[in-house]
Design a protein around this motif. Structure first.
Motif, PDB file in Angstrom:
ATOM      1  N   SER A  68       7.495   5.327 -12.423  1.00  0.00           N
ATOM      2  CA  SER A  68       6.027   5.275 -12.326  1.00  0.00           C
ATOM      3  C   SER A  68       5.321   5.741 -13.597  1.00  0.00           C
ATOM      4  CB  SER A  68       5.572   6.106 -11.130  1.00  0.00           C
ATOM      5  OG  SER A  68       6.112   7.414 -11.266  1.00  0.00           O
ATOM      6  N   PRO A  69       5.841   6.790 -14.311  1.00  0.00           N
ATOM      7  CA  PRO A  69       5.049   7.254 -15.476  1.00  0.00           C
ATOM      8  C   PRO A  69       4.762   6.149 -16.497  1.00  0.00           C
ATOM      9  CG  PRO A  69       6.866   8.750 -15.020  1.00  0.00           C
ATOM     10  CD  PRO A  69       7.038   7.572 -14.107  1.00  0.00           C
ATOM     11  N   ILE A  70       5.589   5.141 -16.579  1.00  0.00           N
ATOM     12  CA  ILE A  70       5.352   4.145 -17.638  1.00  0.00           C
ATOM     13  C   ILE A  70       4.242   3.184 -17.256  1.00  0.00           C
ATOM     14  CG2 ILE A  70       7.772   4.268 -18.295  1.00  0.00           C
ATOM     15  CD1 ILE A  70       7.987   1.366 -17.184  1.00  0.00           C
ATOM     16  N   PHE A  71       3.820   3.232 -16.034  1.00  0.00           N
ATOM     17  CA  PHE A  71       2.720   2.336 -15.651  1.00  0.00           C
ATOM     18  C   PHE A  71       1.419   3.099 -15.732  1.00  0.00           C
ATOM     19  CE2 PHE A  71       6.524   0.941 -13.435  1.00  0.00           C
ATOM     20  CZ  PHE A  71       6.651  -0.313 -13.998  1.00  0.00           C
ATOM     21  N   LEU A  72       0.884   3.147 -16.945  1.00  0.00           N
ATOM     22  CA  LEU A  72      -0.336   3.926 -17.138  1.00  0.00           C
ATOM     23  C   LEU A  72      -1.425   3.367 -16.230  1.00  0.00           C
ATOM     24  CD1 LEU A  72      -0.220   4.041 -21.012  1.00  0.00           C
ATOM     25  CD2 LEU A  72       0.498   5.807 -19.414  1.00  0.00           C
ATOM     26  N   PRO A  73      -2.158   4.246 -15.558  1.00  0.00           N
ATOM     27  CA  PRO A  73      -3.288   3.763 -14.761  1.00  0.00           C
ATOM     28  C   PRO A  73      -4.338   3.171 -15.678  1.00  0.00           C
ATOM     29  CG  PRO A  73      -3.358   6.142 -14.978  1.00  0.00           C
ATOM     30  CD  PRO A  73      -2.043   5.706 -15.554  1.00  0.00           C
ATOM     31  N   LEU A  74      -4.863   2.013 -15.320  1.00  0.00           N
ATOM     32  CA  LEU A  74      -5.876   1.369 -16.142  1.00  0.00           C
ATOM     33  C   LEU A  74      -7.246   1.903 -15.750  1.00  0.00           C
ATOM     34  CD1 LEU A  74      -4.556  -2.267 -15.953  1.00  0.00           C
ATOM     35  CD2 LEU A  74      -4.012  -0.454 -17.582  1.00  0.00           C
ATOM     36  N   ALA A  75      -7.980   2.359 -16.742  1.00  0.00           N
ATOM     37  CA  ALA A  75      -9.291   2.925 -16.453  1.00  0.00           C
ATOM     38  C   ALA A  75     -10.144   1.913 -15.698  1.00  0.00           C
ATOM     39  CB  ALA A  75      -9.974   3.322 -17.754  1.00  0.00           C
ATOM     40  N   ASN A  76     -10.990   2.384 -14.848  1.00  0.00           N
ATOM     41  CA  ASN A  76     -11.904   1.604 -13.999  1.00  0.00           C
ATOM     42  C   ASN A  76     -11.288   0.324 -13.437  1.00  0.00           C
ATOM     43  OD1 ASN A  76     -12.273  -0.461 -16.082  1.00  0.00           O
ATOM     44  ND2 ASN A  76     -13.516   1.100 -17.130  1.00  0.00           N
ATOM     45  N   ARG A  77      -9.960   0.428 -13.082  1.00  0.00           N
ATOM     46  CA  ARG A  77      -9.382  -0.670 -12.287  1.00  0.00           C
ATOM     47  C   ARG A  77      -8.462  -0.008 -11.270  1.00  0.00           C
ATOM     48  NH1 ARG A  77      -8.179  -5.914 -16.045  1.00  0.00           N
ATOM     49  NH2 ARG A  77     -10.058  -5.717 -17.294  1.00  0.00           N
ATOM     50  N   GLU A  78      -8.800  -0.046 -10.003  1.00  0.00           N
ATOM     51  CA  GLU A  78      -7.932   0.620  -9.025  1.00  0.00           C
ATOM     52  C   GLU A  78      -6.700  -0.255  -8.822  1.00  0.00           C
ATOM     53  OE1 GLU A  78      -9.421  -2.604  -6.964  1.00  0.00           O
ATOM     54  OE2 GLU A  78     -10.407  -1.166  -8.306  1.00  0.00           O
TER      55      GLU A  78
END
Lengths: 644, 103, 481, 514, 171
Positions: free
Chosen positions: A497-507
């Motif tokens: 999971s850590p490699i999948f950076l959360p994309l800002a303002n996209r849930e």
């Protein structure tokens, strides 16, 4: 952290390469085996010395700068290595499988090679390990590209290893050139990244992209597609897959290591590595998925009609790679990487098994000349069977989990068509795999007497790796249990999971499937796989291929088309290779020789000619000389004072 | 005017002589005659010079002519010597037939 | 009322020396043939002495403004003396081989040399004309001096007839100029209003033709190839250099006298046309030559074209450039002919380039010098030839005559074609002649060495020569501001 | 000694010439001595040139400068100096000369003395034109190079050497003669404007010309350099010259002479006529792109090994030209670096082709095949050279190519990069085809089975080059750090001197590179 | 009166010059030229140059042309063959060029021949006397005179070299 720096991991095989390459021929096989295998073994040890603490720890990415590399204008690139879940995953099996295959090779290559050849083989293998590890551990795209092209080079060298054969060198060249086409895309992709992010450093690129998607998203589609072109070249996707089947001209361990387990998955690794970019470029994602699916089914179809044992495995590899891209394309990167790992185990096992069969059959590749080897090569048989079941996706073997995850992912992503095709492919896979198993091991021996005499089980140096890989392909799947089984859930998912950076303002669309659906999917895939297996076994083991022969007879054109791999090579030859050669000839013979040199020589010739004519004004008759004098005076007269 | 003779007459005469010499030098084929024509051209020059000298009332003209005549004499001696020397080889001094050196 | 006083003696000492040296040699030839092998030395001494006397001669005009002694004449005489020296040095072994070593040869060279120096020093048209004729007569004879060789006699005939023809034009031109000024002094031409007088212009054209003939400037060049081919090579070495330079200087004297500032445009056009025609014709036809002496003849025609550019430019700087060019041409061209006379065994037969095949290895020194000379003629940098072209084209561009410069440059590209062809034959072909060239003697070796050294020195250290030429230009009296 | 220390650059430049004179004085019989002496001198020159590298101060602009009046009345002075650009090329020259001499040690048989003399003179010519800061001096050196090269090709060359030598000489001369006139014009102009004669680069750079004048002058210079590079379609002299020249000649020709074209463009073209240069940049770049693809295409069907490598040079230098035309810091650095790379890799290729040629006396590709088993060492060396030439990462070629393409991409002409990058594919096609047909495949000709392995001297020569390749591949910064100030100097000079709209363009492109 | 005589003399000179050119037989050509020169001498007298007239008759007509005759006899040159020229172009071009040149020259001299600002008439007294000529030659024209001596010497030796009998030197 551990005292052992990451750069040591690739450095050791490099040292091995230098040792075996420069001294191997002189110092003989024993030395080569020790250095060649030893260096990789050491690398593996070092790798695990770093991996275990990492796995134990919080999986925080580690970046180690080894040296600065390029600095020009405002562009910088460093030699830096990165250990994070993704590279850790790759590292874990690349080193290990690589080591096993080195061991296997000592047995496989021993007999039929001179000292020089033996040394050459192992130096190439070591160089490959170096490149592959660089590729995996690189901290920026440029260094990854170093490994990327490095593995390409090694595959070129190893495919062309039997250089006296007319076919092998051509196959090697084909592989390299096709890869270069992909690399062209990769390069352009990198240029795009630099213009967008001003750097090629992973963190720099991905974090910037994740932080401010709005700014970068528009440019990313094209960049992602460029990068995917690279991946498609390396991982043998449509339309660049054509090199991989030919690549089987290389020694079998090579096919196992490079063209099944590790190198060809580099593309998937790269796409997964760039998941941020791809996730920001949905269109590119779709392309990836579609291409992957097409590849999967196309290759599977071709595999149905092949009789060369290695060819079948090759197309199966292509097909499985298609699966992986399908996974990435639908956003199931974890599933893709998962399949990369499991595939590494069982496909390596299958290839080594095939190698062992060849070894026993003194180089025979044609399944039609085999059969009934079950009794003669028990170890090979059982291991091969295990791997085959794994690839077919029979629970609880490794392949089942990864493949199921992929199909689930596709379904989940709301791509029913892709799911359906994937499912079909699963069935085809099961069919052709067991067609092979049946042709090779079941039934009665169809080869010559000498072969029959000669048949024997392989030495332990070969069988041991087989067993190990078989076990891995059996149990390897448990790191990624689907949610429905076992409360521990999907370890690999959490791990990566850590490699999948959360994309800002996209849930992130996080809707887990209802259990019922998931059960259905599992059931479906298992059923399809089982069906395929059963049919293959019925037709080939029991009825010894009568039905398919009838089918083939019924539709000769269709059969021929499939058997000829849909004649894609011929197509490329017609639309690419020949025209290229033609244009080249025209440029040379017409533009260079005729036009440019023609014009220049003509000019020179005219001057010469003028001289040759004018010299005859010098008649030797003194009166003419006086006349020219007078004419000169008159002319001067007119020029200077015409009518004063 | 030189006495009662207009300078124009002198110059025209000299021009005519020069032209005739020129024509001879270009149209005749016997080396000696060509040379004769050239001598004639020189005399045309002499005539002009004398005319001018007289018109300008200076002695320099006559002296120049005197030198030119002397030079002409010298040229003649050398030239004839050359003709003779060449004649020993070619048995002719028709310049149309003398073209060993050419192109 | 002019008496022949000490001043006159000092002024004419150089010419007197030459005359006497020549006479002495002739007398020795007649009455003491034993002394023959000293003749060359004697001639050299004569040339050197005359140069020395000139350097001692007081600056200024003598004989009532008919003879000039100035930095110009000194520089020019240096140029001429060097040429004469090279010719004499080469002549000795050459004549010995030909069995033609006769005092008259040296005597005629000396007297011709005298004539040329009168052309340079005379500031009186009559003196110049006499000098011209002296030169001509001497070289008519030298051309024909191999009486046993038809080619030689034919060369004599052709040179003589065309030469006399040219002189006739010259005389007529002189006559017309005299008619305008009532005087033969060049200085008299500087009176106002003459420049626009059609008769004067016409007379100048006649002189241009007459001296252009001596310069072998196309289209007055036709004699040169045949004469060079038939004439003994050492004489050619002189004839192909000294008279050309002298004639150019004479033309400069006359034209500058009439037009102090710049040439009227139409006349400039005419001169430029001559230059272009000469360059182009010379180079293009040279490409087609198979006999080295003819080839060099045409190359000489081309070079006169280059140097005539300066006449079209017309100015002090241009004149200085011309002087530099002439010196460069001297070392290169005289050197080339010297090398040719060394490299060919049989003087009396034609000199096809092909015979030089492989001499690069058999006669490395002579061949090397020849190569150097050809490269210099081609204008490759670090040789004198390049310096010459540098100044000449520089002058043209300075005056804005870009067209001339470009045409000149393109021509030198063409010229490389035939120069390199000779080099190629020298070094890149196998020998065709059984025996190599005759062994190199002291004197011709010396001549070659001088030329080679000259080419390189002028090529690498041109500054000195330039200032020399510059001073010469200063003393060209008639230029305006 | 002190003198040499203070006149280091002149020493480096003229040492070979002095050596040549010494050699010339040697008796013709002492062939072996001459050969070794020449090698010794060349090597010594390399050693002497090393301080240039160590004592070089990247930021300090021109260094080791010397200036002596030559023709004072025309303001011509022997003034020389060294900046990063010159530095790397000078060292390449001093390195390649001994290498190629070392190779020819064992092969040149006839006229060894003359060969050595010509070679040393050639070296002086190349070095001189790399350091000259006075245009006349530059032109002198520039032309002086031709003569020895003419002899090297013409005397020691292959079958069609005469044609090749002549073609080489005339082509190069044709270009440089117009440049000569342009130089004269500049001097005259300077005199007209300032009242003083000067041919010094920095003085002439201060002149500004009318648009047309600048255009004409620029074209005159550009033509000379374009022919030398060579830029399509002026390249046809190169295949002949390279093919017919003796191996050592080819090495120098490809290694150094071609670079002088680009060098001249950077040093003089851009400094003197920045406006025109930038105005014409699109066309230059276009020709470069064409060169990349065209050269690769034509290389593919060649039957003669040297010809193939020669055309590959056209392709590679096309890329260099693209980088120069793109005119970003990155692409310029890349171009300069790539010149060095090309010198090493193509030099090595010619050297190894020479190794084969000296054994089989044919350059026909079809005469070989399957050599890998017979001469493994040669094969390995050739393979490395090939990889360097096709830009495999980790070797020198890649760094240069990557920087050029990256810089071009960030410039105003992105599509050049896209097209030029296809060179990556094409180069693989033709070079690997060559390798395959020569070293892989079954042994086609029995006589090849007895082919002797590479000799020690040849091995050393090749090894030197390969070490260089790896060094640059791994530590390109050693060069780049020395280059960058020069590159910036060239750019800033050109950009600030160009007219408004060009300045705007430059600005656009600077923002393009974050 | 003088003018008539002069024009007549000049005209005859021109006519005989023309005869010299037109006549195929060299000997006749020479004789024609002798006549032409003789009448030129007459013209010279009218131009106040009796001395020049004298040497014109004595040296030119008398000595030089006789020398020509002598050589013609020696080599016994028949009259010029009538066969066509190898290159007729020579004749055509020559004719055209000569014509052009002549027209140009004549018109030029007729129009601008006389120097501007020439005294309308020159009195007989202004005409130079032989004594002046003599004095000038030895004083004012001393240098040309000396130079001429060298020239004659050179011519003498030259002629001798060319035609003298072969001597031992050649052996």
């Amino acid at each position: 952290m551990s005292a052992l720096p990451l750069w040591l991991v690739p450095a050791l095989p490099l040292a091995g390469f230098l040792g075996t390459g420069l001294l191997g021929t002189r110092l003989g096989k024993r030395f080569v085996s020790i250095v060649g295998v030893g260096s990789v073994a050491l690398a593996t040890v070092v790798a695990y010395a770093r991996l275990l603490p990492f796995l134990a720890g919080d999986h925080a990415p580690v970046v180690e700068r080894a040296a600065s590399w390029i600095a020009a204008g405002d562009f910088r690139a460093e030699i830096a290595f990165r250990l994070d879940p993704l590279s850790a995953l790759m590292l874990s099996f690349v080193t290990f499988v690589g080591f096993l295959i080195h061991v296997y090779s000592t047995g496989y290559m021993r007999h039929d090679e001179t000292d020089a050849g033996y040394a050459r083989f192992f130096s190439y293998l070591n160089l490959f390990m170096f490149s592959m590890l660089t590729l995996v551990l690189a901290q920026n795209f440029l260094l990854m590209f170093v490994g990327w092209e490095g593995v390409g080079l090694c595959s070129y060298l190893l495919i062309g290893y039997y250089y006296e054969q007319p076919f092998a060198p051509a196959a090697g060249k084909k592989a390299f050139v096709v890869n270069r086409i992909g690399d062209w895309g990769f390069l352009l992709g990198m240029f795009g990244l630099v213009t967008q992010f001003g750097t090629l450093d992973y963190d720099g690129v991905f974090q910037a992209a994740a932080k401010d998607p709005g700014r970068f998203a528009p440019a990313l589609t094209l960049i992602a597609l460029c990068l995917f072109l690279g991946a498609a070249g390396k991982s043998a996707q449509v339309p660049l897959y054509v090199w991989l089947p030919d690549a089987m001209a290389g020694p079998t361990p090579v096919s196992a290591l490079i063209h099944a387990a590790t190198m060809v998955t580099a593309g998937v690794y790269m796409v997964a590595r760039c998941n941020v970019l791809f996730r920001l470029a949905p269109d590119a994602m779709l392309v990836v998925a579609v291409i992957g699916t097409i590849t999967a089914v196309l290759a599977a179809l071709i595999a149905l009609a092949q009789n060369d044992i290695k060819k079948v495995l090759a197309y199966s590899t292509v097909s499985q790679l298609g699966y992986m891209f399908l996974a990435c394309g639908v956003g199931a990167f974890v599933a893709g990487m998962f399949h990369v790992m499991t595939h590494a185990f069982f496909k390596a096992c299958l290839f080594l098994g095939a190698g062992s069969v060849m070894h026993a059959m003194s180089g025979e590749l044609d399944m039609r000349k085999m059969g009934g080897l079950k009794s003669k090569l028990p170890t090979t048989y059982w291991t091969f069977l295990a791997a085959a079941l794994a690839i077919c996706g029979i629970p609880p073997l490794a392949g089942f989990f990864s493949k199921d995850a992929i199909l689930a992912g596709a379904f989940e992503a709301g791509k029913p068509v892709l799911y359906g095709v994937g499912l079909l492919t699963a069935g085809l896979t099961a069919f052709y795999m067991f067609r092979m198993v049946a042709r090779v091991f079941a039934g009665t021996f169809r080869g010559t007497h000498e072969q029959e005499h000669h048949v024997h089980e392989s030495p332990p140096s070969m069988t041991v790796p087989l067993i190990v890989l078989a076990i891995l392909s059996a149990v390897g799947g448990f790191v990624g249990l689907p949610a429905v089984l076992g409360d521990r859930g999907n370890r690999i998912e959490t791990f990566l999971s850590p490699i999948f950076l959360p994309l800002a303002n996209r849930e992130a669309a996080e809707h887990a499937l209802p259990h019922a659906t998931e059960w259905l999917l599992i059931a479906a895939s298992v059923a399809v796989a089982a069906g395929g297996i059963a049919l293959a076994w019925k037709w080939y083991a029991k009825e010894n291929g009568r039905v398919p022969d009838r089918i083939a007879a019924a539709y000769p054109g269709l059969y021929a088309l499939v058997a000829d791999k849909f004649r894609v090579d011929e197509l490329y030859d017609a639309i690419v290779v020949r025209p290229f050669a033609g244009i080249a000839r025209i440029c040379w013979k017409v533009i260079d020789v005729l036009v440019i040199d023609g014009v220049l020589n003509a000019g020179a010739f005219l001057v010469e000619l003028a001289g040759d004519l004018l010299r005859f004004l010098q008649t030797g008759n003194v009166r003419n000389y006086a006349l020219t004098f007078l004419l000169g005076v008159v002319a001067l007269m007119l020029v200077v004072m015409g009518g004063f | 005017m030189i006495g009662k003779i207009p300078l124009g007459d002198v110059l025209v005469a000299s021009a005519a002589l020069f032209a005739i010499g020129l024509a001879g030098a270009l149209l005749r084929r016997t080396a000696i005659v060509i040379f004769l024509s050239i001598e004639l051209m020189m005399n045309a020059a002499n005539l002009a010079i004398l005319g001018y000298g007289a018109a300008l009332g200076t002695v320099d003209g006559q002296i120049a002519v005197f030198f030119v005549i002397a030079i002409a004499a010298a040229e003649a001696s050398v030239g004839l010597a050359i003709f003779v020397a060449l004649f020993r080889h070619t048995e002719t001094i028709d310049v149309n037939k003398i073209n060993l050196l050419k192109w | 009322m002019i008496q022949f006083g000490p001043a006159e003696l000092a002024a004419t000492a150089p010419e007197i020396t030459l005359a006497l040296a020549g006479a002495l040699i002739v007398l020795l030839e007649a009455f003491a043939p034993r002394t023959r092998r000293a003749f060359a030395t004697l001639a050299l001494v004569g040339v050197a002495a005359s140069l020395y006397f000139l350097s001692r001669a007081p600056i200024g005009d003598t004989f009532g403004g008919r003879l000039e002694t100035s930095s110009l004449t000194s520089v020019a005489s240096l140029f001429l003396a060097a040429t004469a020296a090279i010719a004499v040095l080469v002549a000795k072994p050459y004549l010995e081989r030909a069995g033609e070593e006769r005092g008259e040869f040296y005597a005629l060279i000396l007297w011709g040399h005298l004539g040329v120096s009168l052309m340079v020093r005379g500031i009186d048209l009559l003196v110049v004309f006499i000098g011209l004729e002296t030169l001509s007569l001497a070289f008519y004879v030298l051309a024909a001096i191999f009486r046993g060789v038809q080619a030689s006699s034919e060369a004599g005939l052709k040179y003589f007839l065309t030469g006399a023809f040219g002189s006739a034009f010259t005389v007529y031109g002189i006559g017309l100029l005299f008619g305008r000024t009532g005087s033969l002094r060049i200085s008299a031409l500087s009176q106002v209003g003459l420049g626009s007088d059609p008769v004067v212009v016409f007379a100048l054209l006649l002189l241009l033709a007459g001296f252009g003939f001596k310069m072998s400037l196309a289209p007055f060049h036709a004699w040169a190839p045949d004469v060079y081919q038939g004439m003994p090579t050492p004489a050619v070495a002189y004839l192909s250099v000294a008279p050309k330079g002298a004639s150019l200087i004479v033309l400069y004297r006359v034209l500058t006298a009439v037009y102090q500032g710049a040439l009227p445009s139409r006349l400039q056009t005419g001169v430029a046309a001559l230059a272009v025609f000469s360059m182009t014709l010379g180079n293009v036809v040279a490409l087609a030559q198979r006999d080295i002496k003819r080839l060099l003849a045409y190359s000489g025609i081309a070079h006169m074209g280059y140097v005539t550019i300066t006449l079209a430019v017309f100015g002090r700087g241009a004149f200085a450039a011309a002087i530099v060019y002439l010196f460069a041409y001297l070392v290169s061209n005289a050197g080339a002919f010297a090398a040719v006379s060394v490299l060919y065994r049989d003087e009396t037969r034609p000199h096809p380039v092909g015979l030089l095949a492989g001499e690069g290895r058999r006669a490395p020194f002579a061949a090397g010098v020849l190569t150097l000379c050809l490269l210099s003629l081609a204008g490759i940098p670090a040789t004198a030839g390049f310096i010459g072209k540098f100044f000449v084209f520089g002058a043209a561009i300075d005056r804005g005559l870009y067209g001339l410069a470009v045409i000149g440059i393109l021509n030198s590209l063409v010229s490389i074609g035939y120069y390199l062809r000779v080099v190629y034959v020298l070094y890149m072909r196998e020998p065709v002649e059984a025996e190599g060239p005759p062994p190199l003697g002291v004197s011709d070796g010396l001549a070659l060495a001088i030329c080679a050294a000259g080419i390189l020195l002028l090529g690498v250290f041109p500054a000195g020569l330039w200032s020399l030429a510059r001073s010469a230009a200063e003393s060209l009296p008639f230029f305006g501001p | 000694m002190e003198f040499f220390r203070s006149h280091l650059l002149s020493t480096v430049v003229f040492l070979p010439a002095v050596g040549a004179v010494l050699l010339a004085l040697l008796p013709a019989s002492a062939a072996k001595g001459a050969r070794n002496l020449a090698l010794a001198i060349a090597t010594l020159d390399f050693v002497v040139s090393i301080p240039l590298w160590t004592r070089f101060v990247p930021a300090a602009g021109f260094q080791f400068g010397e200036s002596v009046p030559w023709v004072p009345s025309f303001g011509i002075s022997y003034s020389i100096g060294l900046d990063g650009l010159s530095l790397v090329l000078v060292l390449l020259t001093t390195l390649l000369t001994p290498v190629s001499l070392l190779f020819s040690l064992s092969h040149v048989s006839k006229g060894v003395k003359g060969f050595s003399v010509a070679f040393l003179l050639l070296e002086t010519g190349m070095l001189g034109s790399l350091v000259a800061l006075d245009l006349v001096v530059f032109y002198v050196f520039w032309e002086v190079m031709l003569v020895p090269m003419y002899f090297i090709i013409g005397i020691w060359g292959g079958a069609r050497r005469i044609y090749a030598a002549m073609k080489f000489f005339l082509f190069t001369m044709a270009g440089s003669l117009l440049m000569f006139l342009a130089i004269l014009y500049l001097g005259v102009r300077h005199h007209a404007v300032t009242g003083m004669w000067s041919f010094a680069l920095e003085d002439l750079a201060t002149l500004d010309h009318a648009r047309t004048a600048q255009t004409v002058l620029f074209l005159a210079f550009a033509l000379a350099f374009a022919i030398k590079v060579p830029v399509f379609p002026l390249h046809t002299w190169l295949p002949d010259a390279h093919t017919e020249a003796p191996t050592a000649g080819s090495i120098i020709l490809a290694g150094v002479l071609l670079k002088l074209g680009v060098y001249g463009y950077l040093r003089f073209g851009l400094t003197l006529f920045p406006e025109a240069a930038l105005r014409f940049a699109p066309w230059v770049g276009l020709l470069g792109v064409i060169g990349v693809i065209y050269g690769a295409l034509v290389a593919f069907p060649q039957k003669d090994m040297k010809r193939l490598v020669a055309y590959s040079s056209v392709s590679h230098l096309g890329l260099v030209v693209v980088g120069v035309a793109a005119f970003t810091s990155v692409s310029l650095s890349g171009s300069i670096l790539q010149m060095i790379n090309h010198g090493l890799s193509t030099g090595a290729l010619f050297l190894l082709v020479g190794v084969l040629y000296e054994r089989r006396h044919t350059r026909e590709i079809d005469a070989y095949g399957g050599l890998a088993g017979i001469v493994p060492v040669t094969t390995a060396l050739f393979l490395v050279a090939t990889l360097s030439s096709i830009g495999l990462p980790g070797l020198n070629g890649f760094v240069g190519e990557f920087l050029i393409l990256l810089g071009t991409w960030t410039s105003a002409h992105r599509w050049w990069a896209v097209l030029a990058a296809t060179g990556v594919i094409l180069s693989a096609v033709y070079m690997l085809t060559l390798v395959q047909r020569v070293f892989w495949n079954p042994v086609a000709h029995e006589e090849n089975r007895s082919l002797p392995e590479i000799r020690a001297s040849e091995l050393v020569a090749a090894a030197v080059l390969i070490v260089g390749m790896i060094w640059i591949g791994v530590r390109p910064d050693d060069l780049l750090s020395r280059l960058s100030p020069t590159v910036e100097a060239i750019r800033s000079n050109a950009i600030e001197k160009t007219s408004a709209e060009n300045r705007a363009a430059a600005a656009r492109e600077r923002t393009a590179t974050p | 009166m003088e003018r008539v005589v002069f024009d007549a003399a000049a005209a005859i000179a021109v006519v005989f010059a023309a005869l010299m050119v037109l006549n195929r037989n060299p000997v006749k050509s020479v004789l024609a030229l002798v006549v032409s020169f003789f009448f030129l001498a007459v013209a010279y007298v009218l131009l106040f140059a009796p001395f020049i007239a004298a040497i014109q008759v004595i040296v030119y007509a008398g000595a030089i042309l006789v020398l020509f005759l002598f050589v013609l006899m020696l080599l016994n040159i028949r009259q010029e063959g009538v066969e066509k020229d190898p290159r007729p172009i020579q004749r055509i071009l020559a004719g055209a060029a000569v014509l052009l040149f002549t027209i140009f020259l004549v018109t030029l001299l007729a129009r601008h021949g006389a120097p501007p600002g020439l005294p309308a008439t020159a009195s007989e007294t202004g005409a130079p006397h032989i004594a002046d000529v003599a004095r000038a030659v030895y004083s004012d024209f001393l240098l040309p005179f000396e130079a001429l001596s060298v020239l004659l010497l050179a011519a003498l030796v030259g002629a001798f070299v060319l035609v003298a009998k072969e001597r031992g030197a050649k052996a």
